[in-house]
Enzyme design. Sequence first.
Site, short mmCIF file in Angstrom:
data_model
loop_
_atom_site.label_atom_id
_atom_site.label_comp_id
_atom_site.label_asym_id
_atom_site.label_seq_id
_atom_site.Cartn_x
_atom_site.Cartn_y
_atom_site.Cartn_z
N ALA A 29 -4.53 33.12 21.45
CA ALA A 29 -3.53 32.81 22.90
C ALA A 29 -3.17 31.46 22.50
CB ALA A 29 -4.17 32.92 24.02
N SER A 30 -4.02 30.66 22.51
CA SER A 30 -3.61 29.19 22.39
C SER A 30 -2.73 28.89 21.11
CB SER A 30 -4.91 28.28 22.13
OG SER A 30 -4.81 26.99 21.39
N HIS A 139 -10.37 18.02 21.25
CA HIS A 139 -9.95 17.90 22.70
C HIS A 139 -11.16 18.26 23.57
CE1 HIS A 139 -9.11 22.32 21.89
NE2 HIS A 139 -8.85 22.47 23.28
N ARG A 140 -12.13 19.06 23.19
CA ARG A 140 -13.08 19.59 24.11
C ARG A 140 -14.40 18.81 23.73
NH1 ARG A 140 -13.38 25.29 26.27
NH2 ARG A 140 -13.82 23.87 27.99
N GLU A 176 -21.27 25.62 22.44
CA GLU A 176 -20.13 26.10 23.39
C GLU A 176 -20.74 26.34 24.63
OE1 GLU A 176 -16.72 25.88 22.15
OE2 GLU A 176 -17.36 24.52 20.48
N HIS A 252 -15.64 32.97 21.08
CA HIS A 252 -16.95 32.92 21.79
C HIS A 252 -17.40 34.43 22.20
CE1 HIS A 252 -15.12 28.85 23.74
NE2 HIS A 252 -16.07 28.67 22.74
N ASP A 254 -18.40 35.46 24.95
CA ASP A 254 -17.96 36.11 26.05
C ASP A 254 -16.42 36.48 25.92
OD1 ASP A 254 -16.06 33.75 26.25
OD2 ASP A 254 -17.12 32.81 27.94
N ASN A 364 -3.65 30.09 27.36
CA ASN A 364 -4.68 29.55 26.54
C ASN A 364 -5.95 30.03 25.92
OD1 ASN A 364 -3.48 27.02 25.72
ND2 ASN A 364 -3.76 25.92 27.56
N CYS A 370 -14.24 32.82 31.49
CA CYS A 370 -14.01 31.40 30.69
C CYS A 370 -13.98 30.45 32.16
CB CYS A 370 -12.70 31.15 30.10
SG CYS A 370 -12.89 32.34 28.41
O1 SUG Z 1 -11.78 26.17 24.01
N1 SUG Z 1 -8.44 26.94 25.06
C1 SUG Z 1 -9.87 27.02 25.24
C2 SUG Z 1 -10.21 28.13 25.71
C3 SUG Z 1 -11.89 28.49 26.23
C4 SUG Z 1 -12.03 29.77 26.67
N2 SUG Z 1 -13.67 29.80 27.06
C5 SUG Z 1 -14.55 30.81 26.96
N3 SUG Z 1 -14.00 31.79 26.07
N4 SUG Z 1 -15.53 30.69 27.58
C6 SUG Z 1 -10.94 26.91 23.82
O2 SUG Z 1 -10.30 27.45 22.74
C7 SUG Z 1 -6.53 25.60 24.31
C8 SUG Z 1 -5.96 24.35 24.71
C9 SUG Z 1 -4.44 24.30 23.99
O3 SUG Z 1 -3.99 24.89 23.20
O4 SUG Z 1 -3.69 23.44 24.96
C10 SUG Z 1 -8.09 25.41 24.68
O5 SUG Z 1 -8.83 24.68 24.50
#
Ligand code: SUG
Length: 446
Positions: A29-30, A139-140, A176, A252, A254, A364, A370
Amino acid sequence: MVKHAVEANFDGLVGPTHNYAGLSWGNVASKSNVNAVSNPREAALQGLAKMKRLADHGYVQGILPPHERPHIPSLRALGFSGTDAQVLEQAAKSSPSILAAVSSASSMWTANAATVSPSADTADHRVHFTPANLSAKYHRSIEHTVTGRTLKSIFADDGYFAHHPALPSVSHFGDEGAANHTRLCGRYGEPGVELFVYGQVAFNEQAPAPQKYPARQTLEASQAIARLHGLKNQNLVFAQQNPAAIDAGVFHNDVIAVGNGNTLFYHDMAFLNEEQVLSDIRARLTGAELEAVRVSSAEVALEDAVASYLFNSQLLNTPDGMLLAVPGECRDIASVSQYLDKLLAADGPITAVEVFDVKQSMRNGGGPACLRLRVVLNDDELQAMHRGVILTDKLYERLTTWVAAHYRDQLAREDLADPMLLDEVRKALDELTGILGLGSIYDFQI
Ligand code: SUG
């Protein structure tokens, strides 16, 4: 004696810079929504509406505040200098991707904030927290410092709560958080089985691993957390995620499995060795029989599971069974919608399905599960924590008004360089820490 305990859910409040930057390789999706124009106000209100509905059902619903973004200290650490406005300008000109990374509102996905072990499972009978280093994505990886400060501020009493720093921020210990951790139990206050799901073994290059997309959690990280939290071997299961699922966009666990109480709801592609995982859980679970609700690929193809986020649902106790809180996309995909109807007609542990609209986050790759961090708390712990972050009708009203006052209703990539945005964010967050009674948690406040 078993203490009465509840599962409290702490949702991440979506931050004012929510945007689509395509930052997560491996998260379908991102990548597919990169550069779409986002609506931060709608995103925050969708999140708050989900929290409110669950609070109205009687669940303990907490809030974790967004982080300060764009994060100027991260840009300074990379050599950008001058006033804050100059730092932004230089970064926007020479490294727009880095600016996008330090502007992400990704802390909203609090399932990745930390791993939490309830006091019934830990050697010192305190609730243990380890913020996730999220080292797989830059970014995370900048989230854990403020996440740690926030958790310490909410769960401050060290007679009840223990906080660990994030694991070393390298791929060998990629962690994570709760997105790869599920707890199964009889009652919440009884010792449970903590199921840690990893994507890869870091120190064994021969072990099975995904070929296309990264495995974001290692076995070594999961084992380190289990040691730090003082978990007993007889309460632990480590299971490898199916590498083929990671390569199909299940970044992930989940996204393909969710557990609650004695129930594990999962897709047949979730684990590398499904039978072993089930028998390991059965051998360790006391006080209840495992209810394995298995969805076969014939019923729901892996691709549909990923597109709908069926498994990124919240599974919650109700007085007469369990509620599956699913994202709206589950009713848009025929195979999934039919499956849900069949699930409800069957005589299983899941007796209700409710749909939640979290589309802004879904684009995203973040569904209902999540967006929340689960913290099992007994009655004393619930009393001991900071109560200002628990959602009440009054707080909901206050926060929706706060969002309306401070959030933009559209944000495009170019807007991230706007120095006005940074000012708006800081003003909003300063007010928010006051509303939630959190003290100073942001770099700009310290
Ligand atoms: O880490 N997306 C997050 C989505 C996290 C979902 N969390 C769980 N499944 N628990 C990630 O991939 C996308 C941000 C962007 O592309 O702008 C993003 O960080």
